[in-house]
Design an enzyme around this catalytic site. Structure first.
Site, PDB file in Angstrom:
ATOM      1  N   LYS B 127      49.122  32.324  32.122  1.00  0.00           N
ATOM      2  CA  LYS B 127      47.899  31.890  32.975  1.00  0.00           C
ATOM      3  C   LYS B 127      47.397  30.392  32.925  1.00  0.00           C
ATOM      4  O   LYS B 127      47.213  29.842  33.922  1.00  0.00           O
ATOM      5  CB  LYS B 127      46.966  32.905  32.447  1.00  0.00           C
ATOM      6  CG  LYS B 127      47.311  34.347  32.973  1.00  0.00           C
ATOM      7  CD  LYS B 127      46.455  35.378  33.024  1.00  0.00           C
ATOM      8  CE  LYS B 127      46.901  36.749  33.319  1.00  0.00           C
ATOM      9  NZ  LYS B 127      46.641  37.813  32.410  1.00  0.00           N
ATOM     10  N   GLU B 210      37.009  32.345  32.477  1.00  0.00           N
ATOM     11  CA  GLU B 210      36.898  32.340  33.574  1.00  0.00           C
ATOM     12  C   GLU B 210      35.633  33.049  34.275  1.00  0.00           C
ATOM     13  O   GLU B 210      35.244  33.800  33.645  1.00  0.00           O
ATOM     14  CB  GLU B 210      37.997  33.184  34.243  1.00  0.00           C
ATOM     15  CG  GLU B 210      39.172  32.625  34.665  1.00  0.00           C
ATOM     16  CD  GLU B 210      40.267  33.373  35.221  1.00  0.00           C
ATOM     17  OE1 GLU B 210      40.157  34.416  35.803  1.00  0.00           O
ATOM     18  OE2 GLU B 210      41.558  32.980  35.354  1.00  0.00           O
ATOM     19  N   HIS B 245      40.751  47.914  36.453  1.00  0.00           N
ATOM     20  CA  HIS B 245      41.822  46.793  36.669  1.00  0.00           C
ATOM     21  C   HIS B 245      43.380  47.395  37.133  1.00  0.00           C
ATOM     22  O   HIS B 245      44.206  46.678  37.178  1.00  0.00           O
ATOM     23  CB  HIS B 245      42.005  45.747  35.630  1.00  0.00           C
ATOM     24  CG  HIS B 245      40.678  45.114  35.509  1.00  0.00           C
ATOM     25  ND1 HIS B 245      40.206  44.280  36.311  1.00  0.00           N
ATOM     26  CD2 HIS B 245      39.989  45.287  34.418  1.00  0.00           C
ATOM     27  CE1 HIS B 245      38.997  43.747  35.728  1.00  0.00           C
ATOM     28  NE2 HIS B 245      38.886  44.499  34.603  1.00  0.00           N
ATOM     29  N   ARG B 304      58.016  39.315  39.497  1.00  0.00           N
ATOM     30  CA  ARG B 304      58.750  40.460  39.405  1.00  0.00           C
ATOM     31  C   ARG B 304      58.740  41.313  40.757  1.00  0.00           C
ATOM     32  O   ARG B 304      57.648  41.089  41.338  1.00  0.00           O
ATOM     33  CB  ARG B 304      58.609  41.450  38.185  1.00  0.00           C
ATOM     34  CG  ARG B 304      57.237  41.841  38.176  1.00  0.00           C
ATOM     35  CD  ARG B 304      56.639  42.757  37.041  1.00  0.00           C
ATOM     36  NE  ARG B 304      55.285  42.688  36.889  1.00  0.00           N
ATOM     37  CZ  ARG B 304      54.669  43.482  37.478  1.00  0.00           C
ATOM     38  NH1 ARG B 304      55.029  44.208  38.578  1.00  0.00           N
ATOM     39  NH2 ARG B 304      53.321  43.381  37.236  1.00  0.00           N
TER      40      ARG B 304
END
Lengths: 288, 1227
Positions: B127, B210, B245, B304
């Site tokens: 990330k 973030e 999530h 993927r």
């Protein structure tokens, strides 16, 4: 957090603190309340009692103990480990019973491992490098510093926690088949100056508020796979050859970790053995 | 060197490709391996997965052994793959698919990795590296730190971007390892925790920070790239519907109003920019958050194949996996903007084995039923089938259901019906939850954000119920395995091997529509009564569905058979059909498992013309004890809604007891109130006495309705109720004549039973004297204790010159249908003693009680005392005088039973004869001529009496019609307290002192027990008979409407080979065939195998007690049986606290299970007695623990036997109807 003294005598069960001790404790509880302003759980402090679990169940029956509240006794005359084994309980150590919510179904089987794990993480945050002896004994430098026992009745869950703070049972006092020697924080961590204070009330409050945060985090954000993988990293004897006693049977194998359902994974030659009950005795003797 | 797809396909033909995965991705990828490449699929499996249904697609299995986590062991997988000659490995999704080292390790082993190379995977998958890259190429990212930060750096960043923020583990992904911080004060604490946790979870403690954006949409772009720089981006997938999530639903294109073509192009362009920047090849998904203003922020790239790839395939009509494989082997990309055009809208719901109502907890287990949806616009990628034991060790994904079509409304429609078609039995799934989501208006509008599920808790509200036909099939299987129906409460009346009456296939004669005009103006009380008065006919009420089958068939006559005879009865010309009330109301719930008012409602549908009549018991209404006024009113309103004629009686003729009900019934112009006088034939109960009672009734009506005396006469029907069948024809003539003379406008309705054999002459005499209406029944149902035959009665009337207006042809048709029905009832529900009993005029036992009481005496072993009991009964009726009507008749019977058996215990038959001699003398000698010895001896007569008799003497049921009995009766019944009893006795109505009940509290308590709001009918049922109401409600939930089960099956079940056609409540026909019923095993279980509508099922039925010996299987606790206590989970039993015979209290600890130092105390769910203990342990004693399975039965309890209300001794046998100590009748 908020400290509350037991005021009532529960005959055959618990007695309030002595007046003399209470003075000290009042100061302490003031400090305890400062440890974490955002966490509103309460700690009931009792003097001598049969066991903190007994007292907590009794308080639960009266409706006085809420989720995340805990009971701390300064001394126990009938402390218990799993399967009603005796837990030697002189004054100065932590003998606590902590009221947890009922865990979501998928976590239920892992309750006792979770309890041991989050306490271990809290100790580690305080600088004490705890390892876990499956399922949830707390080991420090290979010796037993404390133990955890979960008791569950209907939807009510109590986590019993015993921590050797200023004393630990000598070798002679331990069960014949007990796996490891005991130690206490005073002789080990105390010497190292790792903890500011070895007062049971303060230490317990510290452990509760830290462990609670870990609990929330893990149960909310972790899958069981992640969780058990993380616990595996803290296991004592990892990848070493160990002995497990299951009733009459003795099982040997290399300790590989724990499976997603919390059972212990041993490898014997090429066979993987899953163990969900029994006592992990420790390293096999021949390995030194 | 670039190659074409065809070249690659040619090369791969017959080669082995390994899928290093399991479940849905395994099956999905194997499909592509076969379809174009004709390659051979090899699949990794651990031991639990070896026989999973999806393995069928594999040509070869790569077995990984016991360790359930072996799918992560890349080295081992590559090693084994190499030895099998595999040319390529597809990692699927999850497991090792994002392990950066996988591709390199494959390369080293000389195997093609179907995915990106490690370098590109690392650049996009990490990330922090990704954020750096995004900044470089100008793709907007969520504001935050440039890389991993310290706490101090984090504070600095927060100054720039503000709160709230997320702490994210550098090594996390897929929604894991995210820590939300809303308050800066919590930062330090949260940071330490998140970091330690990241270390523990991902082996990397580094965190970046973030901004936490909310509310946002989660939008992603699927990209595919080859090794030659060709890149293609597809239209967006909207994955906003999430929980913690985790994606639940994915949609393409996004139905969101702000998803503009410009935004779409911008997202695609960003995605391509990133892919090109790192020279990436293979599939990738670039994920963005998009805020309400349409500003995108890059969050991550998945390197993927993704779970939701199927909707992109459906939108474009392509195969992404096929393309991915070809690219890995060097093929050039086949997609471009000219040829790859979006065709459809598509969306996917994830069907997981999870219980949304229990916080989405996963539930593994046997899939007992599986029916996949199909048809236009449906794609199913599933990994399950019927018979598959869904494992608990892996994730809970069972199937991916995709709907695709030309528009968003169309795919919503397709998905809605597909979710209805989809049946997965045995485990709970997310299917009903998804139904709620896709019918939510905001979802349909496309207006939602990532907190949609969290904000709408009502999505979890649904009833997850199996189809009624399946539930009924289990009921039929149970009756078939047992050979008898346990729910009719008639004991084990037959066994599986007994001879059967055979199949019930009724022949139903045609009813010609419009051949008959029903003459009564139903719905208008005054018009109906005027017609009766003026018509010049004798009128009839048919009691076939109620009183006659109550008296002769124990009330077991069902709604199912009502449905057959009702349409005929409706056209016979009866003034009314008596179809409810009395004990019928209670037994409907107790044994017929039928809602009584639903039954009444149906009657009004299949027999709409004729008036319906009900019988109620004054203060008790439909129960057995006086009811508070507010309950009486509530029940009364429901009665008035479903019945026209309300016959109300009081066994003491205490008219005041009828008042609250009169208030309800008289307030309606539709309902006809029929107060009835209870009749007896004995000294004191003569014509002048009854004339007085009638005047009281008319006074009460006048008072309640606020009308004149003459109007009062005209607005009701007067019932004459001879329940025992004791009044001789002459008496009836006299009584009716006197009534007609005194009250010429009063309509009279005569009801009597057949018991004395004089039914026809008595009824005809009453009619000749002017009784307007009489009760009769249809011939084939006529037995000894109910009413007489309608045609016989009518024939004799006509012979004597009376006129009747019956549709006799229709009566014959009804009789023909009934003739086919009654043999089943006769065999299984007929009374024990049968036949006319003229002695009823002496003992006065009414209706069906004539037989059932005497049967009780016999079962208790007192048949030799029966003649004495009947004589005692006859004598007592002359001392304590009231009517031979329920419940008075039962009280007298019990008194006689207790007195005679008591005297027998004290002094044998001699003692009994002595007692009766005393009784004879007392009733035949005037008080002033009685000798002192008899006066002393008569105190023995009622010394054994029970509370009900004493309450009667105290006036607790109401005022005795001929006044209190003499004082010596009190002295006998109350002993030394008799004077106190005299002071306490009252002539007031019991209603005067009865408090209203708290209806709201009762409703809440019922709602709590049901877990939902009760219907109005369920509430009234519960208030009247709580225990049986709950039983019936539960039965209906478990099995559905039992009246869908035909008569023969209801009583006899089916035998192997039998087939059955039945309709469910929606009228849908079903076909069931019993294939096999196994013999009882050692656990007392029998397994029924059967097919229902061509699907096969097995159902386990407990048919007997376990025989012990070798336990073939483990006996499981029945979760619906509160007396079964099972192990709460798999673990070790270490202490059992109880042994058989122990009495335990609810909440007392029975045993304790240890699961890795978690000790679960298992508490008794009820008060009870320990019947069986199946496993025992006492660790402290012998250091032994006993392994137990989840749900295994460990302790079986039984109810604490009833205590006899009189002698307080336990009543040991459940079926006993009388106490074996004192003979008290037990309710």
């Amino acid at each position: 957090m908020k400290a509350i003294y037991l005021k009532k005598i529960y005959s055959d069960l618990a007695y309030p603190l002595d007046r003399s001790a209470r003075g000290d404790c009042q100061v302490l509880s003031g400090q305890a309340e400062n440890t974490d302003m955002t966490f509103s759980a309460r700690v009931y402090i009792a003097g001598r009692c049969s066991s903190s679990l007994d007292l907590a169940w009794a308080l639960m029956d009266e409706g006085n103990i809420h989720i995340w509240d805990s009971v701390l006794c300064l001394e126990q005359w009938a402390g218990r480990g799993q399967l009603r084994r005796n837990w030697i309980s002189p004054a100065g150590n932590i003998y606590a019973a902590w009221h947890w919510p009922e865990l979501p179904a998928k976590w239920n089987r892992l309750t006792s491992i979770l309890a041991g794990y989050i306490l271990a993480l809290s100790f580690r945050e305080l600088g004490i490098e705890i390892k876990i002896k499956w399922p949830n004994d707390l080991l420090f430098k290979g010796k037993k510093l404390g133990g955890v026992l979960v008791e569950e009745k209907k939807d009510k869950v109590l986590v019993g926690v015993g921590i050797n703070v200023i004393s630990s049972p000598g070798k002679k006092c331990l069960r014949d088949d007990s796996a490891v020697e005991a130690c206490c924080l005073l002789e080990e961590a105390g010497k190292l100056g790792l903890l500011r204070d070895l007062e049971p009330v303060l230490l317990w409050c510290e452990l509760v508020s830290r462990s609670y945060r870990w609990y929330e985090h893990i149960v909310r954000d972790h899958s069981q796979e992640q969780f058990t993988a993380a616990v595996t990293n803290l296991l004592a004897y990892l990848e070493q050859k160990v002995t497990v006693r299951q009733g009459e049977n003795i099982i040997y194998g290399q300790l590989m970790g724990i499976d997603v359902d919390g059972s212990l994974l041993l490898k014997d030659n090429h066979e993987l053995i899953r163990i969900s009950s029994g006592s992990l005795i420790g390293r096999m003797k021949d390995e030194g | 060197m670039a190659r074409t797809f065809e070249q690659v396909a040619e090369e791969l033909k017959g080669k082995k490709i390994l899928v290093a995965n399991r479940g849905i991705p395994a099956r999905r990828i194997m499909r592509s391996i076969h379809e174009r490449f004709e390659a051979e699929a090899v699949l990794t499996v651990t031991d639990v997965d070896k026989t999973a249904p999806y393995t069928a697609s594999a040509a070869e299995l790569l077995v990984l052994g016991k360790d359930t986590r072996a799918y992560l062991d890349i080295d081992r997988i590559i090693r084994k793959a190499k030895s099998l000659g595999v040319v390529a490995i597809h990692p699927g999704w999850g497991f090792a698919s994002e392990d950066f080292s996988f591709a390199d390790k494959c390369k080293k082993a000389g195997i093609v990795f179907i995915g990106p190379d490690s370098r590109a995977m690392n650049l996009l998958g990490n990330k922090v590296a990704l954020r750096k890259l995004a900044r470089e190429v100008g793709v907007p990212i969520v504001p935050g730190s440039e890389g991993a930060v310290s706490i101090e750096e984090a504070r600095q960043v927060i100054k720039e971007i503000g709160m709230p923020v997320m702490l994210k583990a550098e090594g996390g992904g897929g929604g894991r390892g995210i820590y939300e911080v809303f308050d800066e004060d919590q930062l330090e604490d949260a940071f330490i925790k998140a970091s330690t946790l990241a270390q523990a979870s991902f082996g990397n403690p580094r965190l970046f920070i973030e901004k936490l954006l909310t509310p946002v949409r989660h939008i992603e772009i699927q990209v595919v790239a080859d090794k030659y720089g060709n890149v293609f981006a597809f239209d967006e997938r909207d994955c906003t519907i999430q929980r913690n999530h985790q994606k639940l639903i994915e949609i393409t294109p996004s139905p969101w109003s702000r998803m503009t073509p410009e935004l779409r192009e911008k997202l695609k362009e960003y995605a391509v920019r990133l892919i090109e920047a790192v020279n990436y090849h293979s599939l990738a998904t670039v994920e963005f958050l998009v805020d309400q203003e349409g500003n995108p922020y890059l969050i991550e790239v998945n390197t993927r194949l993704q779970v939701e790839h199927g909707i992109t395939e459906c939108r474009y009509g392509i195969d992404l996996v096929e393309e991915q494989i070809a690219i890995a082997f060097g093929s050039t990309l086949r997609f471009n903007k000219e040829t790859t055009i979006p065709l459809h809208h598509a969306f996917q719901v994830r069907i997981n084995c999870e219980d949304p109502q229990d916080n989405f907890s996963p539930n593994a287990g046997l899939i007992t039923r599986y029916q996949s949806p199909g048809g236009q616009g449906i794609r199913v990628d599933s990994c399950i089938s019927v018979g598959y034991n869904f494992p608990s060790q892996y994730d809970s994904a069972a199937s991916l259901l995709i709907a695709y079509g030309k528009s968003w409304p169309k795919v919503l429609g397709i998905m809605n019906r597909a979710l209805r078609e989809y049946i997965i039995g045995g485990v709970k799934t997310t299917i009903p939850f998804h139904r709620n989501v896709i019918n939510h208006p905001d979802f349909r509008k496309g207006e939602f954000d990532t907190s949609f599920v969290q904000k709408n808790p009502d999505l979890m509200v649904y009833r997850d119920r199996e189809p009624e036909a399946l539930r009924l099939s289990r009921l039929i299987a149970e009756i078939s395995a047992k050979g008898y129906n346990p729910y009719v409460q008639l004991g084990e009346y037959r066994s599986i091997h007994d001879k059967r009456l055979g199949r019930f296939t009724p022949v139903l004669p045609e009813i010609e529509e419009n051949q008959y005009d029903y003459p009564y103006p139903r719905g208008d009380r005054d018009a109906v009564l005027d017609y009766i008065r003026d018509s010049g006919y004798v009128h009839f009420t048919d009691t076939t569905p109620r009183d006659i089958t109550q008296s002769n068939s124990g009330n077991r006559f069902r709604l199912a058979e009502d449905r057959l005879i009702g349409p005929y009865l409706d056209n016979c010309g009866f003034f009314s059909i008596e179809n409810g009330g009395g004990a019928h109301f209670h037994v409907a719930m107790l044994a017929n498992m039928t809602y009584p008012f639903t039954e009444a409602e149906e009657w009004n549908q299949f027999a709409p013309r004729t008036l319906k009549q009900i019988l109620i018991r004054s203060t008790n209404v439909l129960g057995y004890k006086p009811q508070p006024r507010n309950l009486m009113r509530l029940t009364g309103e429901m009665i008035c809604e479903h019945y026209d004629v309300i016959r109300c009686f009081d066994f003491l003729n205490h008219i005041e007891n009828m008042r609250p009900f009169a208030e309800v019934a008289l307030s309606s112009k539709k309902n006809i109130f029929e107060p009835a006088i209870s009749l007896s034939y004995a000294e004191g109960f003569d014509v002048p006495h009854y004339m007085g009672v009638v005047q009281e009734i008319l006074d009460m009506v006048k008072d309640v309705a606020g009308v004149s005396s003459s109007k009062a006469q005209k607005m009701i029907i007067l019932g004459l109720k001879d329940m025992a069948g004791v009044c001789p024809p002459g008496f009836m003539r006299e009584l009716v004549t006197a009534l007609r003379k005194e009250y010429p406008e009063l309509v009279l309705h005569y009801h009597r039973h057949y018991t004395d054999g004089l039914f026809v002459p008595a009824v005809v005499e009453a009619a000749r004297a002017g009784a307007h209406i009489v009760d009769v029944a249809i011939g084939p149902a006529v037995r000894w204790y109910g009413q007489g035959d309608v045609l016989a009665t009518a024939a004799y009337m006509e012979e004597l010159g009376l006129k009747v207006n019956l549709n006799k042809e229709m009566i014959r048709k009804a009789a023909f249908v009934l003739k086919q029905i009654m043999p089943y009832y006769d065999r299984y529900t007929a009374p024990y003693f049968q036949g006319i009993d003229y002695d009823v005029v002496e003992h006065g036992m009414p209706g069906g009680a004539t037989s059932s009481s005497q049967e009780g005496a016999m079962k208790q072993g007192y048949i030799h005392l029966l003649p004495y009991m009947l004589r005692f009964l006859a004598g007592t009726r002359k001392i304590v005088r009231y009517h031979d009507v329920t419940p008075g008749s039962q009280i007298t019977w019990n008194t006689a039973f207790l007195a005679v058996t008591g005297a027998y215990k004290r002094g044998g038959e001699k003692g009994v004869r002595k007692l009766l001699r005393v009784l004879d003398k007392v009733i035949s000698t005037p008080e002033n001529k009685l000798d002192e010895e008899t006066k002393q001896a008569r105190l023995e007569l009622y010394r054994e009496s029970n509370d009900a008799f004493r309450d009667l003497l105290l006036g607790k049921f109401g005022r005795l019609p001929l006044g209190f009995p003499p004082d010596w009766v009190y002295e006998s019944a109350f002993g030394e307290h008799w004077e106190q009893a005299l002071l306490e006795r009252t002539e007031n109505s019991p209603l005067a002192t009865l408090e209203n009940i708290d209806l709201e509290a009762e409703r809440k308590s019922l709602a709590e027990r049901l877990g939902r709001e009760p219907t109005a009918e369920e509430f009234v049922m519960y208030l009247n008979h709580p225990g049986d109401a709950l039983k019936t409600i539960e039965f209906k939930r478990q099995f559905g409407d039992p009246n869908r089960v035909p008569l023969d099956v209801w009583f006899e079940g089916l035998k192997p080979g039998d087939s059955l056609d039945f309709d469910d409540s929606n009228g849908k026909p079903h076909h069931m065939v019993i294939l096999d019923i196994s013999n009882m095993d050692v656990n007392g279980m029998s397994v029924v195998r059967y097919s229902l509508d061509s699907e096969f099922f097995t159902y386990q039925v407990k048919v007997g007690e376990a025989t012990g010996g070798e336990q073939a299987g483990i006996e499981m606790a029945d979760p619906d049986n509160p007396y079964h206590v099972g192990s709460p989970s798999t673990g070790d039993l270490w202490v059992m606290h109880v042994k058989p015979g122990d009495r335990v209290k609810k909440g007392e600890e029975l045993f304790n299970i240890s699961i890795m130092k978690q000790e679960k105390a298992v508490l008794s769910p009820v008060d009870g007695i320990v019947k069986r203990v199946l496993k025992f342990a006492d660790y402290q004693e012998d250091k032994k623990m006993v392994p137990v399975k989840e749900g295994e039965l460990l302790v079986e309890l039984m109810p604490i036997p009833n205590l006899c209300p009189t002698c307080k001794e336990p009543v040991v046998f459940e079926e006993a109807r009388y106490c074996h100590h004192c003979g008290q009748k037990i309710a």
